[in-house]
Design an enzyme around this catalytic site. Structure first.
Site, PDB file in Angstrom:
ATOM      1  N   LYS A  23       0.830  -1.216   0.000  1.00  0.00           N
ATOM      2  CA  LYS A  23       0.000   0.000   0.000  1.00  0.00           C
ATOM      3  C   LYS A  23       0.863   1.264   0.000  1.00  0.00           C
ATOM      4  O   LYS A  23       0.627   2.176  -0.788  1.00  0.00           O
ATOM      5  CB  LYS A  23      -0.918   0.002   1.228  1.00  0.00           C
ATOM      6  N   ASN A  24       1.849   1.302   0.885  1.00  0.00           N
ATOM      7  CA  ASN A  24       2.598   2.553   1.026  1.00  0.00           C
ATOM      8  C   ASN A  24       3.475   2.855  -0.186  1.00  0.00           C
ATOM      9  O   ASN A  24       3.719   4.018  -0.507  1.00  0.00           O
ATOM     10  CB  ASN A  24       3.424   2.546   2.315  1.00  0.00           C
ATOM     11  N   CYS A  63      -3.000  12.671  13.451  1.00  0.00           N
ATOM     12  CA  CYS A  63      -3.867  11.532  13.235  1.00  0.00           C
ATOM     13  C   CYS A  63      -3.845  10.684  14.491  1.00  0.00           C
ATOM     14  O   CYS A  63      -3.252  11.075  15.489  1.00  0.00           O
ATOM     15  CB  CYS A  63      -3.464  10.756  12.002  1.00  0.00           C
ATOM     16  N   ARG A 103       1.660  14.721  12.995  1.00  0.00           N
ATOM     17  CA  ARG A 103       2.395  14.325  11.781  1.00  0.00           C
ATOM     18  C   ARG A 103       2.863  15.576  11.051  1.00  0.00           C
ATOM     19  O   ARG A 103       2.256  16.001  10.071  1.00  0.00           O
ATOM     20  CB  ARG A 103       1.515  13.465  10.857  1.00  0.00           C
ATOM     21  N   ASP A 123       4.942   0.170  12.061  1.00  0.00           N
ATOM     22  CA  ASP A 123       3.664  -0.351  11.578  1.00  0.00           C
ATOM     23  C   ASP A 123       3.411  -1.805  11.996  1.00  0.00           C
ATOM     24  O   ASP A 123       2.357  -2.366  11.701  1.00  0.00           O
ATOM     25  CB  ASP A 123       3.583  -0.237  10.045  1.00  0.00           C
ATOM     26  N   ARG A 176      -8.683   0.167   5.204  1.00  0.00           N
ATOM     27  CA  ARG A 176      -7.836   1.139   4.505  1.00  0.00           C
ATOM     28  C   ARG A 176      -6.600   0.472   3.915  1.00  0.00           C
ATOM     29  O   ARG A 176      -6.071   0.929   2.903  1.00  0.00           O
ATOM     30  CB  ARG A 176      -7.356   2.216   5.483  1.00  0.00           C
TER      31      ARG A 176
HETATM   32  C1  UD1 Z   1       5.167   6.435   6.504  1.00  0.00           C
HETATM   33  C2  UD1 Z   1       4.126   5.363   6.365  1.00  0.00           C
HETATM   34  C3  UD1 Z   1       3.605   4.934   7.737  1.00  0.00           C
HETATM   35  C4  UD1 Z   1       4.771   4.539   8.632  1.00  0.00           C
HETATM   36  C5  UD1 Z   1       5.819   5.634   8.671  1.00  0.00           C
HETATM   37  C6  UD1 Z   1       7.073   5.219   9.432  1.00  0.00           C
HETATM   38  C7  UD1 Z   1       3.111   5.898   4.244  1.00  0.00           C
HETATM   39  C8  UD1 Z   1       1.913   6.396   3.515  1.00  0.00           C
HETATM   40  N1  UD1 Z   1       3.042   5.890   5.565  1.00  0.00           N
HETATM   41  O1  UD1 Z   1       4.528   7.569   7.091  1.00  0.00           O
HETATM   42  O2  UD1 Z   1       2.730   3.849   7.553  1.00  0.00           O
HETATM   43  O3  UD1 Z   1       4.275   4.329   9.948  1.00  0.00           O
HETATM   44  O4  UD1 Z   1       6.231   5.970   7.333  1.00  0.00           O
HETATM   45  O5  UD1 Z   1       7.632   4.088   8.872  1.00  0.00           O
HETATM   46  O6  UD1 Z   1       4.080   5.463   3.655  1.00  0.00           O
HETATM   47  N2  UD1 Z   1       8.487  13.810  10.743  1.00  0.00           N
HETATM   48  C9  UD1 Z   1       8.798  15.113  11.058  1.00  0.00           C
HETATM   49  N3  UD1 Z   1       8.707  16.055  10.059  1.00  0.00           N
HETATM   50  C10 UD1 Z   1       8.335  15.750   8.789  1.00  0.00           C
HETATM   51  C11 UD1 Z   1       8.013  14.416   8.482  1.00  0.00           C
HETATM   52  C12 UD1 Z   1       8.104  13.454   9.479  1.00  0.00           C
HETATM   53  O7  UD1 Z   1       9.159  15.425  12.202  1.00  0.00           O
HETATM   54  O8  UD1 Z   1       8.275  16.646   7.947  1.00  0.00           O
HETATM   55  C13 UD1 Z   1       8.579  12.764  11.804  1.00  0.00           C
HETATM   56  C14 UD1 Z   1       7.237  12.076  12.094  1.00  0.00           C
HETATM   57  O9  UD1 Z   1       6.467  12.811  13.025  1.00  0.00           O
HETATM   58  C15 UD1 Z   1       7.706  10.749  12.656  1.00  0.00           C
HETATM   59  C16 UD1 Z   1       8.996  10.460  11.853  1.00  0.00           C
HETATM   60  O10 UD1 Z   1       9.404  11.717  11.319  1.00  0.00           O
HETATM   61  O11 UD1 Z   1       8.052  10.876  14.023  1.00  0.00           O
HETATM   62  C17 UD1 Z   1       8.824   9.472  10.741  1.00  0.00           C
HETATM   63  O12 UD1 Z   1       7.724   9.856   9.933  1.00  0.00           O
HETATM   64  P1  UD1 Z   1       7.642   9.534   8.385  1.00  0.00           P
HETATM   65  O13 UD1 Z   1       8.692   8.500   8.045  1.00  0.00           O
HETATM   66  O14 UD1 Z   1       7.669  10.797   7.615  1.00  0.00           O
HETATM   67  O15 UD1 Z   1       6.215   8.881   8.272  1.00  0.00           O
HETATM   68  P2  UD1 Z   1       5.236   8.985   7.028  1.00  0.00           P
HETATM   69  O16 UD1 Z   1       5.997   9.096   5.767  1.00  0.00           O
HETATM   70  O17 UD1 Z   1       4.202  10.003   7.329  1.00  0.00           O
END
Ligand code: UD1
Length: 430
Positions: A22-23, A117, A122, A305, A397
């Protein structure tokens, strides 16, 4: 509202086919509009998040032709750089990948800022930092991220935190920037590599995906491609943990065993046998489960996850285990639900201290989010008696035919829509 009703106690036995990731698929779909030519994407999981993103893409003008449940043809030549609205973002957070793809293609993009969320806040600061490093002017305006550039010029970006979303978003924009971009401390998740491979198959020049330095040489335009999404490591891991929690014997097929190494290592520590094949992994849980320690980390560490599913397994393992969540701050919400099924878990800050119990007992519980929802289903499968899981729209989802796949492994599970159907199931299950 649909629910799952489960009669626990049957060990899961047999083979299960894993769907596309999915991701990975979400990012690949968003990237598909970066060319005006028609792109074919295969091995998509047939889940709600994918359908929500396809709708969001249709709303901005993409032509989507559904060939079958797992294949689409996408043409992005009619796409406009109009704002991706609140409704789309509310349904599917990963619509934010349209920021990177639209900014790369049209040098302009506007996407509603996603809120927090159920698993915590996030932020998008790293995505924004990356776009700015490419020369874009980015501002938060009326609840949206608006990015604009006369020219996108390659830059050097160091991500302060490893972020899958930021890595992919920046990579997409940089693919169509002028000159060279370097992303340091980039995420190494399999889906980052899959998106890079996809973009390269469209003519991009991206090297180093899967390591912590990604180098991109921008190209002028991208072209058509046909691409098949990698298997879903989280779905695979979920079935592996379901095998462990039910003392079963399950072979998950159509997987890349290397992507499952962290999961496999923890299952071995917990006393399961794990056999690896070229594209399958077999988990046998014939001995009592043992306690262990787990910390979630970016890939190749143990995936956040998979944290709730692991906790469910350790909840019925001998001794005291700890699970430390280092990625998201609010990912233990389901523990209260699990406690209602007999688990003995205390959460202190970001650590769950788990005193293993003999077994779970069925209860009515509510899925707080996608992965925790799947974990509660696993608990229900291993529990004595009947479990009802509410709010399964979260599970739908990201898991294709979850109930039917579990049923094919011998689980007694049914999707129901009313109290009457629950009673009927209970009567039938005995
Ligand atoms: C993706 C996955 C999600 C998974 C996560 C971590 C998708 C659609 N979702 O989410 O299922 O749980 O990776 O493996 O692929 N952060 C910041 N600033 C930013 C972006 C992120 O501080 O601009 C922090 C987040 O709060 C979190 C960490 O970085 O603590 C990792 O987040 P991130 O890897 O970005 O998660 P997603 O890409 O949203």
């Amino acid at each position: 509202m649909e629910q799952y009703v489960i009669k626990g106690g049957n060990p899961l036995v047999g083979e299960v086919e894993i769907s596309g990731a999915k991701n990975a698929a979400l990012a690949i779909l968003a990237a598909a509009i970066m060319t005006d030519e028609t792109v074919t994407i295969d091995n998509l999981p047939d889940v709600r998040d994918i359908n929500a993103l396809l709708q969001a893409m249709t709303d901005i003008g993409a032509k989507i032709e559904r060939i079958d449940a797992h294949t689409v043809k996408i043409n992005g030549s009619f796409v406009k750089d109009i704002p991706v609205n609140y409704e789309s973002m509310k349904k599917i957070r990963a619509s934010y990948y349209l920021l990177g793809s639209l900014l790369g293609k049209y040098k302009r993009a506007e996407v509603t800022l996603p809120g927090g969320c159920n698993i915590g806040s996030r932020p998008m600061d790293l995505h924004i930092k990356g776009f700015r490093a490419l020369g874009a002017h980015v501002e938060i305006r009326n609840g949206a991220v608006a990015a604009e550039a006369e020219r996108l010029i390659g830059g050097h970006i160091f991500l302060d935190k490893v972020s899958v979303g930021a890595t992919i978003n920046i990579m997409m924009a940089a693919a169509l920037a002028e000159g060279k971009t370097t992303i340091e401390n980039s995420a190494k998740e399999p889906h980052v590599v899959d998106v890079a491979n996809f973009l390269n198959s469209m003519g991009a020049n991206i090297r180093g995906a899967g390591t912590d330095v990604i180098r991109i040489v921008g190209v002028e335009k991208l072209h058509k491609t046909e691409y098949s999404v990698i298997p879903d490591q989280i779905e695979a891991g979920t079935f592996m943990f379901a095998a462990a929690a039910t003392k079963g014997d399950v072979t998950v097929k159509n997987v890349i065993p290397k992507h499952l190494e962290a999961t496999t290592a923890k299952l071995l520590e917990a006393g399961c046998e794990v056999e690896e094949f070229d594209d399958a992994v077999r988990v046998v849980a014939s001995k009592p489960l043992r306690h262990t320690q787990v910390t979630t980390l970016p890939y190749p560490g143990f995936p956040t996850d998979m944290q709730p599913q692991m906790t469910v397994v350790l909840g019925v393992a001998q001794g005291t285990s700890t699970v430390t969540e280092s990625i998201f701050e609010n990912r233990f919400k389901y523990v209260d639900e699990l406690t209602r099924m007999g688990a003995d878990i205390k959460v202190e800050s970001n650590i769950a201290i788990i005193s293993g119990v003999k077994g779970y007992t069925g209860a009515r519980v509510s899925a707080p989010d996608l992965r925790a929802g799947a974990a509660l289903v696993i608990a229900g499968l291993s529990a004595e008696g009947i479990t009802i899981v509410d709010d399964i729209h979260y599970i739908q989802r990201g898991y294709e035919n979850f109930d039917r796949k579990l049923e094919s492994l011998g689980a007694q599970i049914q999707k129901v829509n009313s109290e009457k159907e629950i009673q009927k199931f209970q009567f039938k299950a005995g």
